[in-house]
Design a protein around this motif. Sequence first.
Motif, short mmCIF file in Angstrom:
data_model
loop_
_atom_site.label_atom_id
_atom_site.label_comp_id
_atom_site.label_asym_id
_atom_site.label_seq_id
_atom_site.Cartn_x
_atom_site.Cartn_y
_atom_site.Cartn_z
N LYS A 223 0.82 -1.21 0.00
CA LYS A 223 0.00 0.00 0.00
C LYS A 223 0.86 1.26 0.00
N GLU B 179 0.96 2.88 -3.37
CA GLU B 179 -0.32 3.17 -4.01
C GLU B 179 -0.90 4.47 -3.48
N SER B 180 -1.36 5.29 -4.40
CA SER B 180 -2.01 6.53 -4.00
C SER B 180 -3.28 6.69 -4.82
N THR C 157 -6.43 13.47 -1.81
CA THR C 157 -5.58 12.34 -2.14
C THR C 157 -5.39 11.48 -0.89
N SER C 158 -4.81 10.32 -1.07
CA SER C 158 -4.58 9.41 0.06
C SER C 158 -3.81 10.10 1.17
N ALA C 159 -2.81 10.90 0.79
CA ALA C 159 -1.96 11.54 1.79
C ALA C 159 -2.67 12.65 2.55
N ARG D 294 -9.40 6.98 5.34
CA ARG D 294 -8.88 6.37 4.12
C ARG D 294 -9.32 4.91 4.01
N GLN E 265 -6.51 5.91 -9.23
CA GLN E 265 -5.10 5.93 -8.85
C GLN E 265 -4.49 7.27 -9.22
N ASP F 147 1.84 11.77 -3.83
CA ASP F 147 2.46 11.00 -2.76
C ASP F 147 1.45 10.15 -2.00
N THR F 148 1.87 8.96 -1.65
CA THR F 148 1.08 8.15 -0.71
C THR F 148 1.36 8.69 0.69
N LYS G 77 4.92 7.81 1.55
CA LYS G 77 5.91 8.60 0.83
C LYS G 77 5.99 10.02 1.36
#
Length: 308
Positions: free
Chosen positions: A164, A167-168, A228-230, A237, A268, A272-273, A276
């Motif tokens: 994971k 992945e973002s 985003t994921s970050a 999430r 996707q 940055d995830t 990251k």
Amino acid sequence: MTSKLSLRIIGLALCCAAAALSLGTTQGQAQSVVVMVNGEPITNFDIDQRSKLNRMSHKADSRQQVLEDLIDEKVKIKEAKKYGVNPSDSDIDSSFSTMASRMRMSTAQMTNMLAAQGIRPDTLKSRIRAEMVWASLVRGRFKDSLQVSEREVQAQLKGGDDTKAVESFEYQLRPVVMIVSRGSVSESLDARRKEAEQLRGRISSCAEADRVFKAMPNAAIRGIVIKTSADLPPALREILDKTPVGHLTPPEVTKQGIEMVALCERKQSTADTPRKREIREKLFGEKFQAKSKEYLQEVRKAAMIEYR
């Protein structure tokens, strides 16, 4: 009789003079200069004030360490001014107010809290100013060398077993609220929650969610929010990753009432995830600290520091 009265007056006058002399000596000691930094004094009072402030933060620095910190701040501020980095008093007051807000206090409450410990607000504001100008100066002067490359981030990720981490996702969200008046009985809240669960099972697209909640009394659906994921906390999430596109997240009780989020799209992303971003911030912090230390040593060598 007159003679005795005169003696008492003279005695009282001598006592007052002695007290004044003692007070003057104490104040003089407090204000006595310990070191001059580029022509600016650091007094015993400054050291005492900063020591009290440090104790509030549970820092047990020695007197010498406190003095060294104050010297560092003087040279930082002077160096920053050389490059035009000089925040206004209103900028410092704003930062002071923000710090108070983070502690869930007003500016006045923060000032009173400091005063209760014998600390002047200017003591904290001086530290804020030094931190603010130095961070801005180091970031501005060494911007290129502080950048963290994708190669450096990937090197940190290499060998990790968390798939994971690479992945973002980008999420398009529409927050929904079903309003429940404050002070409503628990039965009303339960009924509203059951209604939310029923809608959650029925709605399968954001267009449908838009139509339903706009027509519903005491309910609202907001515009699209892109995250985003970050950008999201881990718990949210995880919920969004388990929610089918077009559907609603599980209802949550808030101050407004019952809130959910309609997931309009999940795709996707090259952003940055969370992992990251964490690595990037860590590497930047390490570079910043190293450069800051090196630069400060250089500036201190060039400073006029005269111990008294």
